[in-house]
Design an enzyme around this catalytic site. Structure first.
Site, short mmCIF file in Angstrom:
data_model
loop_
_atom_site.label_atom_id
_atom_site.label_comp_id
_atom_site.label_asym_id
_atom_site.label_seq_id
_atom_site.Cartn_x
_atom_site.Cartn_y
_atom_site.Cartn_z
N PRO A 2 46.87 43.73 46.57
CA PRO A 2 47.42 44.98 46.07
C PRO A 2 48.92 45.04 46.18
O PRO A 2 49.48 44.94 47.28
CB PRO A 2 46.76 46.02 46.98
CG PRO A 2 45.98 45.28 48.00
CD PRO A 2 46.23 43.86 47.86
N GLU A 3 49.56 45.20 45.06
CA GLU A 3 50.99 45.50 45.04
C GLU A 3 51.10 47.01 44.81
O GLU A 3 50.09 47.70 44.81
CB GLU A 3 51.69 44.70 43.93
CG GLU A 3 51.48 43.19 44.09
CD GLU A 3 52.18 42.36 43.04
OE1 GLU A 3 53.26 42.75 42.58
OE2 GLU A 3 51.64 41.28 42.69
#
Length: 297
Positions: A2-3
């Site tokens: 997850p960015e």
DNA sequence: ACTACTCCCTGCCAGC
DNA sequence: TGCTGGCAGGGAGTAG
């Protein structure tokens, strides 16, 4: 995994179930993730009401009514999912369409609303690079995990002048500089690759080479700042990127991965009109970089 | 102060 | 059909 766009998507997915709900109980199924859980983790959360879900960079922040804040980081493989009591019952008896690998369900938050049992929020993280820590609203900005973070690439704060000032004098590659959370907070491997492609800048270029003395904007810093803001905004609008088993809190998939120009597209033709380059993969700082050496320079 | 490199952990996929 | 090696959305810690 997850960015920033994925964490923002998770946050939005959790809001309906969590905001305003009370923690009826917490199942903590192991002693640590990346770090040990705080002492009395479950005990300190029980009975508290969630007032807001916020985000800073790639951190999810759960605010409680007495000022307690739960800081969550999803690492590379962390995800949350919301299960209703009905979902949980079906998953136990049948192969429910939305059921998934529960081997790495490390934390389950049991919620209640208006005194009635509510949803379960489950944290799953196979690689356990994620973590959960406590802070307090009044000292959140000084928490070691958050204190050094740079500017958010959302909104209009990150412009050509600020980017030039941030990168000025940096002797590292442009790729590595954009991954540095102390400068810009929230970019990761995917969106750095995509932003550099949009800005037609080589990831191997020296970071300081797109700056001007005194942090004045340059044509290149303006172009890159705009590309970063645009790719992050587009990804959030698309609900993030779903790679491998990453899914939203409600089990649905983001679709930005279909819009990748270069990430995970080694040997494919560059899609920029008029460019006949081929996407290459190189390794920088131990991580894959995808780019087109024909149009990115 | 900067920059660079290793390591944490599990799952999956390609190649033998 | 195994096995093995390499790679994966991150970042903390350490060594120059």
């Amino acid at each position: 995994m997850p960015e920033l766009p994925e964490v923002e998507t998770v946050r939005r997915g959790l809001v309906p179930a969590m905001e305003g709900a009370k923690i009826a109980g917490v199942e903590q199924r192991r002693a640590d993730l990346r770090f040990p859980f705080p002492d009395d983790f479950a005990g300190r959360l029980g009975g508290r009401t969630i007032t807001a879900l916020a985000r800073r960079a790639k951190y999810l922040l759960v605010h409680f009514d007495d000022g307690l804040v739960l800081i969550c980081h999803l690492g590379m493989s962390g995800s949350f999912r919301v299960e209703t009591a009905h979902d949980a019952m079906l998953a136990g008896e049948f192969h429910h369409p939305r059921s998934r690998d529960t081997r790495h369900d490390h934390v389950v938050f049991h919620l209640e609303r208006d005194g009635a049992p509510g949803a379960h929020v489950v944290y799953n993280d196979p690689r356990r690079f994620g973590f959960m820590l406590f802070s307090h609203e009044k000292e959140l900005d000084r928490h070691p995990s958050l204190a050094g973070l740079g500017v958010e690439p959302t909104g209009n704060a990150l412009d050509g002048a600020l980017l030039s000032a941030l990168l000025h004098g940096k002797r590292t590659s442009l790729k590595a500089a954009l991954l540095d959370q102390r400068l810009i907070a929230g970019l990761g491997n995917i969106y750095v690759c995509e932003a550099l492609w949009r800005a037609r800048l080589s990831p191997e270029r020296l970071a300081t080479s797109i700056t001007a003395a005194g942090g004045k904007a340059t044509v290149r810093s303006e172009r890159l700042a705009a590309a970063i803001r645009a790719v992050i905004a587009d990804a959030i609008a698309a609900g993030g990127s779903s790679l491998r088993d990453y899914v939203h809190a409600d089990g649905s998939l983001g679709y930005f991965q279909h819009a990748f120009a270069v990430y995970d597209r080694e040997d494919e033709a560059c899609t920029r009109p008029g460019c006949h380059g081929i996407v290459k993969r190189i390794t920088q700082a131990g991580r894959s970089t995808f780019y087109c050496s024909t149009c990115q320079c």
